[in-house]
Design a protein around this motif. Structure first.
Motif, PDB file in Angstrom:
ATOM      1  N   HIS A 154       4.962  -8.742  -5.265  1.00  0.00           N
ATOM      2  CA  HIS A 154       4.077  -8.602  -4.107  1.00  0.00           C
ATOM      3  C   HIS A 154       4.894  -8.853  -2.847  1.00  0.00           C
ATOM      4  O   HIS A 154       5.329  -9.987  -2.611  1.00  0.00           O
ATOM      5  CB  HIS A 154       2.922  -9.594  -4.217  1.00  0.00           C
TER       6      HIS A 154
ATOM      7  N   ILE B 225       0.850  -1.203   0.000  1.00  0.00           N
ATOM      8  CA  ILE B 225       0.000   0.000   0.000  1.00  0.00           C
ATOM      9  C   ILE B 225       0.883   1.250   0.000  1.00  0.00           C
ATOM     10  O   ILE B 225       1.698   1.442   0.894  1.00  0.00           O
ATOM     11  CB  ILE B 225      -0.934   0.011   1.228  1.00  0.00           C
ATOM     12  N   GLN B 226       0.730   2.071  -1.035  1.00  0.00           N
ATOM     13  CA  GLN B 226       1.440   3.357  -1.119  1.00  0.00           C
ATOM     14  C   GLN B 226       0.390   4.452  -1.091  1.00  0.00           C
ATOM     15  O   GLN B 226      -0.318   4.675  -2.068  1.00  0.00           O
ATOM     16  CB  GLN B 226       2.259   3.427  -2.416  1.00  0.00           C
TER      17      GLN B 226
ATOM     18  N   CYS C  42      -2.928  -4.142  -9.553  1.00  0.00           N
ATOM     19  CA  CYS C  42      -3.068  -3.197  -8.436  1.00  0.00           C
ATOM     20  C   CYS C  42      -4.426  -2.522  -8.462  1.00  0.00           C
ATOM     21  O   CYS C  42      -5.135  -2.511  -9.461  1.00  0.00           O
ATOM     22  CB  CYS C  42      -1.954  -2.168  -8.459  1.00  0.00           C
TER      23      CYS C  42
ATOM     24  N   VAL D  11      -1.978   3.463  -4.272  1.00  0.00           N
ATOM     25  CA  VAL D  11      -1.785   2.342  -5.188  1.00  0.00           C
ATOM     26  C   VAL D  11      -1.472   1.145  -4.304  1.00  0.00           C
ATOM     27  O   VAL D  11      -0.609   1.227  -3.429  1.00  0.00           O
ATOM     28  CB  VAL D  11      -0.606   2.568  -6.152  1.00  0.00           C
TER      29      VAL D  11
ATOM     30  N   HIS E 124       8.178  -0.754  -1.188  1.00  0.00           N
ATOM     31  CA  HIS E 124       7.054  -0.749  -2.125  1.00  0.00           C
ATOM     32  C   HIS E 124       7.397   0.005  -3.407  1.00  0.00           C
ATOM     33  O   HIS E 124       6.985  -0.391  -4.499  1.00  0.00           O
ATOM     34  CB  HIS E 124       5.831  -0.125  -1.457  1.00  0.00           C
TER      35      HIS E 124
ATOM     36  N   ARG F 152      -6.095   1.191  -7.773  1.00  0.00           N
ATOM     37  CA  ARG F 152      -5.879   2.640  -7.580  1.00  0.00           C
ATOM     38  C   ARG F 152      -7.103   3.158  -6.839  1.00  0.00           C
ATOM     39  O   ARG F 152      -8.212   3.121  -7.368  1.00  0.00           O
ATOM     40  CB  ARG F 152      -5.714   3.355  -8.921  1.00  0.00           C
TER      41      ARG F 152
ATOM     42  N   ASP G  19       7.676   2.171   2.527  1.00  0.00           N
ATOM     43  CA  ASP G  19       7.416   2.828   1.243  1.00  0.00           C
ATOM     44  C   ASP G  19       8.570   2.621   0.262  1.00  0.00           C
ATOM     45  O   ASP G  19       8.356   2.521  -0.953  1.00  0.00           O
ATOM     46  CB  ASP G  19       7.203   4.332   1.459  1.00  0.00           C
TER      47      ASP G  19
ATOM     48  N   ARG H  35       6.807  -1.241 -13.457  1.00  0.00           N
ATOM     49  CA  ARG H  35       6.474  -0.274 -14.513  1.00  0.00           C
ATOM     50  C   ARG H  35       7.672   0.012 -15.412  1.00  0.00           C
ATOM     51  O   ARG H  35       7.633   0.905 -16.246  1.00  0.00           O
ATOM     52  CB  ARG H  35       5.925   1.008 -13.871  1.00  0.00           C
TER      53      ARG H  35
ATOM     54  N   PHE I 134       7.072  -1.077  -7.274  1.00  0.00           N
ATOM     55  CA  PHE I 134       6.243  -0.248  -8.157  1.00  0.00           C
ATOM     56  C   PHE I 134       7.014   0.133  -9.417  1.00  0.00           C
ATOM     57  O   PHE I 134       6.535  -0.049 -10.542  1.00  0.00           O
ATOM     58  CB  PHE I 134       5.789   1.007  -7.397  1.00  0.00           C
TER      59      PHE I 134
END
Lengths: 155, 155, 155
Positions: free
Chosen positions: C78, B82-83, B116, B95, C21, B118, C18, C29, C25
């Motif tokens: 994950h 979780i961000q 994910c 996200v 994460h 959003r 964070d 991407r 993320f």
């Protein structure tokens, strides 16, 4: 608002989450004594209707040790979605999602389980939290070594 | 540093995480009314380009109910990563990684989705947080019941 | 009890989570420069015995870029079960569970990895945390593009 009480609760939440994570960590590293050390002395552990509920930290260690040595070649327990509620200053309950992957010692196809843990936690006299009860529930399984599981309670 | 503001933000983060977890919990237990109760009255829910965006908590309940009754025999939604960012005292965006497993009512092979959510969150006048918008994005799927998904935005 | 110190530690924990994460993320991407920006200038990154340990943020960016462009069509990382310990005010270590899914550019069957990240974190002079070291360990893999991995340390 009582900020000190709020901070203490956040710290309790963190400690309890660490307890859930430690269970997975030590299980996956085949350390049954360390798994058992996370439970209270009279804790109950219910993996499903196919096996008797295990009672007490000593029985937890010896029972888990058998599976870790003979059933599994490797496991990986991924927990998330921790929903924790306090039932008083020294007691709490949680539902935690579990995705568990298992490689079997006998070469059977890898087993997967999607479900959750239902935990009850107690703060011991020494001040630290322990698992007082754990029930495993399954939403579903694939190639798993148990056929019948406690359901998650889908309507 | 304002410690009280920091504690309040940590509590907001915990409440919002619980909201994401409750969505998964009630979805997997086939409780569409409880899923819908986590959203604002005018919330939008976008599961992908193959179906129209659902608008409003009532439509969310009735639309989800159809899938829960007819499409799925079981599901398991595992969220993590979780961000969360606040956009003001009463608004936030996140996200969140999702690994979702689906067993189909018609006996099709189990469907998996890696992707994910959003989310946009709002604090209601009553003080509690609700989901104001949810968009599902997929990194990939396997045997999933939808062919085309919103992408996660890989370059 | 020092409540301000407790709150500061909770904020550090959140910032470090964070960071973990953000790695996932940006990797998923295909943003190698942003992945590298999460590491210290002299960080080490060890994906396993089949490839040399990558040293330094610049080398991390260029090395990851090759895999993101040529090996993977899509990935989904994950993480959960973050177990974090501070080693001083500006240093910390963590073990974090990883379930990673990979779709290959050459059309090979999807690869899965169940394991963990071992992180070391440092607080920079500017005040923010960065990854100083990352080692990937596997409990097991399926159809993965690497044959030999660092083990998680199962007994």
């Amino acid at each position: 608002m009582n900020f000190e009480a709020a901070v203490l609760e956040l710290l309790d939440r963190r400690e309890i989450a660490d307890l859930i994570h430690s269970y997975c960590f030590h299980f996956d590293r085949s350390e049954p004594e360390k798994v058992a050390g996370l439970f209270t002395q009279d804790a109950t552990l219910d993996y499903g209707p196919e096996s008797a509920t295990i009672v007490g930290a000593e029985a937890i260690a010896s029972t888990i040790a058998v599976g870790l040595e003979h059933t599994f070649a490797a496991t990986s327990h991924h927990v998330s979605n921790i929903q924790l509620e306090f039932e008083g200053p020294d007691a709490a309950r949680a539902v935690t999602s579990l995705y568990a992957w298992h490689r079997y010692a006998d070469g059977s196809p890898d087993g997967e389980l999607w479900g959750c843990y239902r935990h009850r936690f107690e703060r011991t006299d020494a001040g630290s939290w322990r698992i007082a009860a754990l029930v495993l529930e399954a939403a579903g399984t694939s190639n798993f070594h148990r056929q019948t599981m406690h359901p998650i309670g889908r309507r």
